[in-house]
Design an enzyme around this catalytic site. Structure first.
Site, short mmCIF file in Angstrom:
data_model
loop_
_atom_site.label_atom_id
_atom_site.label_comp_id
_atom_site.label_asym_id
_atom_site.label_seq_id
_atom_site.Cartn_x
_atom_site.Cartn_y
_atom_site.Cartn_z
N SER A 109 -4.51 -9.23 0.69
CA SER A 109 -3.90 -8.93 -0.24
C SER A 109 -3.42 -9.95 -1.29
O SER A 109 -3.52 -11.36 -0.49
CB SER A 109 -1.65 -9.09 -0.77
OG SER A 109 -1.53 -9.00 -1.53
N HIS B 104 6.00 -0.43 -2.55
CA HIS B 104 5.60 0.57 -3.63
C HIS B 104 5.23 2.02 -3.57
O HIS B 104 4.82 2.38 -4.23
CB HIS B 104 4.12 -0.05 -4.25
CG HIS B 104 4.31 -1.44 -5.09
ND1 HIS B 104 3.20 -2.53 -4.80
CD2 HIS B 104 5.40 -1.89 -5.53
CE1 HIS B 104 3.11 -3.78 -4.90
NE2 HIS B 104 4.51 -3.72 -5.50
N GLY C 219 -10.56 -13.91 -0.59
CA GLY C 219 -10.78 -13.80 -1.83
C GLY C 219 -9.78 -15.23 -1.96
O GLY C 219 -8.74 -15.05 -0.76
N ASN D 91 1.18 -1.27 -0.08
CA ASN D 91 0.29 0.28 -0.16
C ASN D 91 1.32 1.45 -0.21
O ASN D 91 2.05 1.11 0.54
CB ASN D 91 -0.54 0.07 1.10
CG ASN D 91 -2.39 -1.26 1.17
OD1 ASN D 91 -2.04 -1.70 0.47
ND2 ASN D 91 -2.49 -1.33 2.12
N VAL D 92 0.51 2.51 -0.18
CA VAL D 92 0.98 3.53 -0.74
C VAL D 92 0.77 4.73 0.63
O VAL D 92 0.72 6.46 -0.03
CB VAL D 92 1.01 4.21 -2.35
CG1 VAL D 92 1.81 2.83 -2.95
CG2 VAL D 92 -0.27 4.31 -3.11
N CYS E 285 7.91 20.81 -12.16
CA CYS E 285 9.03 20.94 -11.03
C CYS E 285 8.43 22.91 -11.02
O CYS E 285 9.52 23.57 -12.02
CB CYS E 285 10.26 20.49 -11.08
SG CYS E 285 11.01 20.90 -10.02
ZN LIG Z 1 12.88 19.45 -10.79
#
Ligand SMILES: [Zn+2]
Length: 294
Positions: free
Chosen positions: A234, A134, A261, A117-118, A193
């Site tokens: 998961s 991740h 599942g 998970n992030v 950026c």
């Molecule tokens: Zn940059």
């Protein structure tokens, strides 16, 4: 909680109490458990899953690295949807699954927790040793100069780049994404950026991109030091997670899977529990004498 019920239980889906008792028993027999978690741990925090219980995509597959970096329309679309999806994602709170795993990490046998998970919710819940396999959606990295910045700081910049922009009716999607109107996506002005004008990317591993080597090796070394592996929430359909289950199996480590599942590693598991992840982990922790504050 007794495993000696007189009534025949369904073979594939034990009651939550039975699953918890079996998991507590399994955990009590190991001292250094390597835990791997996935989306099923965060659905209870209001973050949807990409996949259904059969492991198939519930929705269009997520953006790939190649498309994000190579197609300006995909880049624009990603950030338009992120601008809508981020506020809710950024406000998500840990749930019972995160708190139970934190208790098992601080006072129980979970020695390392690797998450796919992030959302950073395991750390927010207090898990002591966590690797974000991740990456994290709460950080942004410039692909030009490498500068990292908080995702929260980008939100007002996106607003300023798009005065008066409205996404139309929106629906929450996985990983800080949202389904919005296609016309709104087309007119969105994506960020660059502020320092070098480079592309900005959430600091997560996209599909088609590799897990950074040092991060992979840290997780691999933790698995090598473990005496068992637990998968929680998961389906292991993504190879970067599945390979740890395969390595555990090849090393002869006991593998337990708690997931609603099918998973890709069911055939490798000595214990497979199909039960609600949060409630089962909380009850299993309680079975080990580790109460979880709710
Ligand atoms: Zn940059």
């Amino acid at each position: 909680m007794s495993g000696m019920s007189a009534l025949p239980a369904p073979a594939s889906i034990p009651a939550a109490g039975d699953a918890a008792a079996r998991l507590a028993d399994w955990l009590s027999r190991h001292r250094r458990v390597f835990a791997l978690t996935g989306a099923g741990c965060s659905t209870g925090s209001g973050i949807p899953d990409y996949r259904g219980e059969n492991g198939a995509w519930k929705r269009p597959a997520p953006v790939t690295w190649q498309a994000f970096t190579g197609d300006p329309a995909v880049y624009r679309r990603y950030w338009a949807r992120s601008q809508v999806g981020w506020p809710r994602f950024g406000q998500a709170r840990p749930n019972a699954a995160h708190r139970a795993l934190a208790a098992l990490g601080r006072h129980g046998p979970v020695a390392m927790l690797v998450t796919q998970n992030v959302d950073g919710l395991h750390q927010r819940a207090g898990s002591p040793c966590t690797i974000d396999l991740h990456g994290r959606l709460d950080a942004v990295v410039c692909l030009g100069c490498g500068e990292r910045s908080p995702r929260a700081a980008l939100q007002p910049r996106l607003d300023a780049l798009n005065p008066g922009w409205t996404p139309g009716a929106a629906a929450t999607a996985p990983d800080g994404d949202a389904d919005i109107d296609e016309d709104a996506e087309r007119v969105f002005v994506p960020p660059r950026c502020a320092r070098c004008g480079g592309l900005l990317k959430p600091d997560v591993v996209f599909f088609g991109e590799n897990v950074p080597r040092a991060r992979y090796e840290a997780a691999r070394d933790a698995l090598a030091a473990a005496d068992a592996m637990l998968v929680a929430g998961s389906s292991l359909m993504v190879y970067s997670g599945f390979r740890f289950a395969r390595m555990a199996h090849e090393a002869g480590l006991p593998l337990a899977i708690l997931n609603r599942g099918l998973t890709r590693a069911d055939a490798l598991a000595g214990l497979k529990l199909e039960a609600e992840v949060g409630a089962t982990l909380v009850a299993a922790a309680a079975g080990l004498g580790l109460p979880v504050a709710m």
